[in-house]
Design an enzyme around this catalytic site. Sequence first.
Site, short mmCIF file in Angstrom:
data_model
loop_
_atom_site.label_atom_id
_atom_site.label_comp_id
_atom_site.label_asym_id
_atom_site.label_seq_id
_atom_site.Cartn_x
_atom_site.Cartn_y
_atom_site.Cartn_z
N GLU A 115 -17.12 -4.39 -2.52
CA GLU A 115 -16.79 -3.15 -1.53
C GLU A 115 -17.69 -2.04 -2.26
O GLU A 115 -17.99 -2.17 -3.28
CB GLU A 115 -15.46 -2.75 -1.54
CG GLU A 115 -14.50 -4.05 -0.76
CD GLU A 115 -13.38 -3.61 -0.38
OE1 GLU A 115 -12.76 -2.65 -0.42
OE2 GLU A 115 -12.70 -4.37 0.41
N HIS A 236 -12.10 7.88 5.38
CA HIS A 236 -12.86 6.70 5.50
C HIS A 236 -14.11 6.80 6.56
O HIS A 236 -13.92 7.25 7.50
CB HIS A 236 -12.18 5.52 5.96
CG HIS A 236 -12.60 3.99 5.55
ND1 HIS A 236 -13.51 3.54 6.28
CD2 HIS A 236 -12.09 3.09 4.90
CE1 HIS A 236 -13.80 2.50 6.00
NE2 HIS A 236 -13.06 2.15 4.87
N ARG A 282 -16.99 6.42 -0.88
CA ARG A 282 -16.68 6.52 0.62
C ARG A 282 -17.16 8.19 0.81
O ARG A 282 -17.25 8.54 1.82
CB ARG A 282 -15.29 6.56 0.74
CG ARG A 282 -15.07 5.03 0.78
CD ARG A 282 -13.42 4.78 0.94
NE ARG A 282 -13.38 3.12 1.19
CZ ARG A 282 -12.18 2.66 1.16
NH1 ARG A 282 -10.99 3.32 1.06
NH2 ARG A 282 -12.39 1.46 1.22
N HIS A 343 -7.79 8.73 5.47
CA HIS A 343 -7.54 7.25 5.38
C HIS A 343 -6.65 7.17 4.27
O HIS A 343 -5.64 6.61 4.29
CB HIS A 343 -8.81 6.67 4.92
CG HIS A 343 -8.82 5.24 4.68
ND1 HIS A 343 -8.13 4.38 5.64
CD2 HIS A 343 -8.96 4.49 3.35
CE1 HIS A 343 -8.27 3.05 4.98
NE2 HIS A 343 -8.52 3.30 3.69
N ARG A 378 -10.72 7.72 -4.76
CA ARG A 378 -10.14 6.21 -4.96
C ARG A 378 -11.26 5.50 -4.85
O ARG A 378 -12.22 5.46 -3.79
CB ARG A 378 -8.97 6.01 -4.02
CG ARG A 378 -8.31 4.40 -3.84
CD ARG A 378 -7.93 4.38 -3.08
NE ARG A 378 -8.49 4.19 -1.69
CZ ARG A 378 -8.13 3.39 -0.58
NH1 ARG A 378 -7.33 2.17 -1.07
NH2 ARG A 378 -8.86 3.13 0.48
C1 LIG Z 1 -6.34 0.67 7.81
C2 LIG Z 1 -6.34 0.56 6.41
C3 LIG Z 1 -7.25 -0.23 5.57
C4 LIG Z 1 -6.58 -0.26 4.18
N1 LIG Z 1 -7.10 -1.15 3.40
C5 LIG Z 1 -6.81 -1.30 2.05
C6 LIG Z 1 -7.36 -2.25 1.31
O1 LIG Z 1 -8.25 -3.29 1.83
N2 LIG Z 1 -7.28 -2.30 -0.01
C7 LIG Z 1 -6.32 -1.33 -0.45
O2 LIG Z 1 -6.01 -1.29 -1.85
N3 LIG Z 1 -5.96 -0.56 0.27
C8 LIG Z 1 -6.24 -0.30 1.41
N4 LIG Z 1 -5.51 0.61 2.25
C9 LIG Z 1 -4.65 1.63 1.66
C10 LIG Z 1 -3.16 0.77 1.50
O3 LIG Z 1 -2.94 0.14 2.54
C11 LIG Z 1 -2.12 1.64 1.20
O4 LIG Z 1 -2.61 2.60 0.29
C12 LIG Z 1 -0.83 1.00 0.77
O5 LIG Z 1 -0.49 -0.01 1.39
C13 LIG Z 1 0.42 1.78 0.57
O6 LIG Z 1 1.52 1.20 0.33
P1 LIG Z 1 2.83 1.98 0.16
O7 LIG Z 1 3.69 0.82 -0.12
O8 LIG Z 1 2.32 2.92 -0.81
O9 LIG Z 1 3.26 2.48 1.28
P2 LIG Z 1 3.21 1.98 2.92
O10 LIG Z 1 2.54 0.79 3.05
O11 LIG Z 1 2.37 2.90 3.77
O12 LIG Z 1 4.59 1.92 3.31
C14 LIG Z 1 5.33 3.29 3.53
C15 LIG Z 1 6.72 2.79 4.05
O13 LIG Z 1 7.33 4.22 3.87
C16 LIG Z 1 7.96 4.42 5.11
N5 LIG Z 1 8.60 5.49 5.32
C17 LIG Z 1 7.78 6.77 5.31
N6 LIG Z 1 8.52 7.73 5.48
C18 LIG Z 1 9.84 7.47 5.57
C19 LIG Z 1 11.17 8.26 5.47
N7 LIG Z 1 11.39 9.39 5.94
N8 LIG Z 1 12.18 7.38 5.64
C20 LIG Z 1 12.25 6.06 5.52
N9 LIG Z 1 10.92 5.30 5.46
C21 LIG Z 1 9.89 6.16 5.31
C22 LIG Z 1 7.21 3.65 6.22
O14 LIG Z 1 7.87 3.27 7.35
C23 LIG Z 1 6.74 2.55 5.50
O15 LIG Z 1 7.66 1.48 5.63
C24 LIG Z 1 -5.95 0.85 3.70
C25 LIG Z 1 -5.08 1.54 4.23
C26 LIG Z 1 -5.18 1.66 5.72
C27 LIG Z 1 -4.49 2.53 6.80
#
Ligand SMILES: Cc1cc2nc3c(=O)[nH]c(=O)nc-3n(C[C@H](O)[C@H](O)[C@H](O)COP(=O)(O)OP(=O)(O)OC[C@H]3O[C@@H](n4cnc5c(N)ncnc54)[C@H](O)[C@@H]3O)c2cc1C
Length: 529
Positions: A115, A236, A282, A343, A378
């Site tokens: 990447e 992104h 990026r 992103h 990042r």
């Molecule tokens: C399209 C896309 C592609 C990506 N591709 C990559 C990749 O290939 N590799 C990589 O390393 N990263 C990638 N990323 C980034 C990565 O996916 C995220 O940074 C990571 O998944 C975040 O994980 P998390 O557990 O912190 O949050 P999330 O997976 O976003 O989960 C957040 C959770 O909190 C909940 N929530 C939020 N507010 C509240 C509230 N007030 N009360 C209750 N629940 C709440 C949401 O509903 C959700 O369940 C990508 C992101 C996107 C959008």
Amino acid sequence: MPEPLETDYLVIGSGIAGLNFALLAAEHGRVVVATKKKLADTNTNWAQGGVAAVLAPDDSFERHVEDTLSAGDGLCDRRIVEMCVEDGPREVERLIQLGVRLARDASGHFDLGMEGAHTRHRVVHYEDVTGREIQRALIAAVHEHPNITVLESHIAVDLLSMAKYGGDPACFGAYVLDAASGEVKTICARATLLATGGTGKVWLYTSNPDVATGDGVAMAYRIGAACGDLEFMQFHPTVLYHPMAGSFLISEALRGEGGVLKTARGNTFMENYHPMKSLASRDVVARAIDNELKKSGDDCVYLDMSHLDAAFVRGRFPNIYERCLSLGIDITKQPIPVVPAAHFMCGGIKTDDRGATTISGLYAIGECAFTGLHGANRLASNSLLEGMVFSTRAAQAVRDVPRHRPAQVAAWSYGSATDSNDAIVVSLNWDEIRRFMWSYVGIVRSDKRLERARRRIEILRDEIREYYIDFKVTPDLLELRNLALVAHLIIESARRRKESRGLHFTLDYPDKLPEARHSEIQLTDGPRG
Ligand SMILES: Cc1cc2nc3c(=O)[nH]c(=O)nc-3n(C[C@H](O)[C@H](O)[C@H](O)COP(=O)(O)OP(=O)(O)OC[C@H]3O[C@@H](n4cnc5c(N)ncnc54)[C@H](O)[C@@H]3O)c2cc1C
């Protein structure tokens, strides 16, 4: 008065960080996972590329560390970077133990993706739906664990703080709205974990799902937790540009496998911006596209994969291939129309190396946290890695957290709030914030643009505050309140940075200052939400 719900660990959010923490912490305590919508409504579920880790014989920890530091433009914390990189292979092993399938070549070795800004192939993936595969495995494991209670459609409203009871601002749980019944529940916990993900919905165009409204940052800020580096939003470079596409990411991995960016007239342009051309980091690619679009007046640029072997493209990117085909674009034959979009939030709630925030009893893990890994930009695929590393470490750290708890916990006060009869206010304010954040606090900033944004957000926050007091809370209103606060914090952080570094680029200070400094922001003006 209903009794508060008691647990050891309250996890807010069900992405990679929240669920991996829940599974590990459930080995030594009771866990409640509250999540806004369904368990799978997360950024994690949308991740395409994969997880960065040193697994190839020609790779090394030093190389992954150097690539991360170089993308971070002077603002990464080297100690944290080394820690995450060194934990990487073990976290990949854990994913496999959880039942996550990862792509392998014919001889059984990992099929490692390349990447942008990585100098080695080091991204483990499952086709182009790695996040969905990780989310699937985590949910299956969570459902089987007897110590985990899942509350779907439960949105955290505010954190509970001992400061309200005359003590230090230690956190002991949260008020959580049950969206189905309208009841606000009180959940008390020894440790509260914010795993609420990103803030993409603050901007008009984003790759993020609807849940990414920055709730964790807003809630943490309101009880006095330090936040930092919020001006560093990663745009992104390549989100599909199509009226029917919604937010659909065209993964960086396509450029990693040979995709080339071109203008509408079919000319390549990245050679004018960076020696790594389409594979530059990026921020460089997003700014280059922004500049090309401003010069040409076109709506989008194009990512061309048509020179690559069609069978390879279909096999390596089945999800992207099918999605584009459903919109009439055969990516093996035609270039893909793309634009940049908000992103990934590099800053967030400040934590130490085990996820602890500056408020006792409160932890932040995953995208909502500011750990020092990403710096000013990042490196692709380091965020799923960060989610795993910090959730694992936090699950160890919380074992020793003392229980804070007032003798009598106040239930949520509904006051004289009535049902809203003017929901249009919420949707209009929401739309206005996202539009001016895109125009004034986007890829290229200036003092004038930030000042315009500042004036507008102040007016809107006043309106929203009034509305919040008068009407019963709903998920939409809670999200709007958080979105407005986070927009305000981003604008303030951007105004304070008098240089261009990493993802923060301003026309008024195009150069980097000699010393790299983090920005920090904390509640100073009383309990205004
Ligand atoms: C399209 C896309 C592609 C990506 N591709 C990559 C990749 O290939 N590799 C990589 O390393 N990263 C990638 N990323 C980034 C990565 O996916 C995220 O940074 C990571 O998944 C975040 O994980 P998390 O557990 O912190 O949050 P999330 O997976 O976003 O989960 C957040 C959770 O909190 C909940 N929530 C939020 N507010 C509240 C509230 N007030 N009360 C209750 N629940 C709440 C949401 O509903 C959700 O369940 C990508 C992101 C996107 C959008």
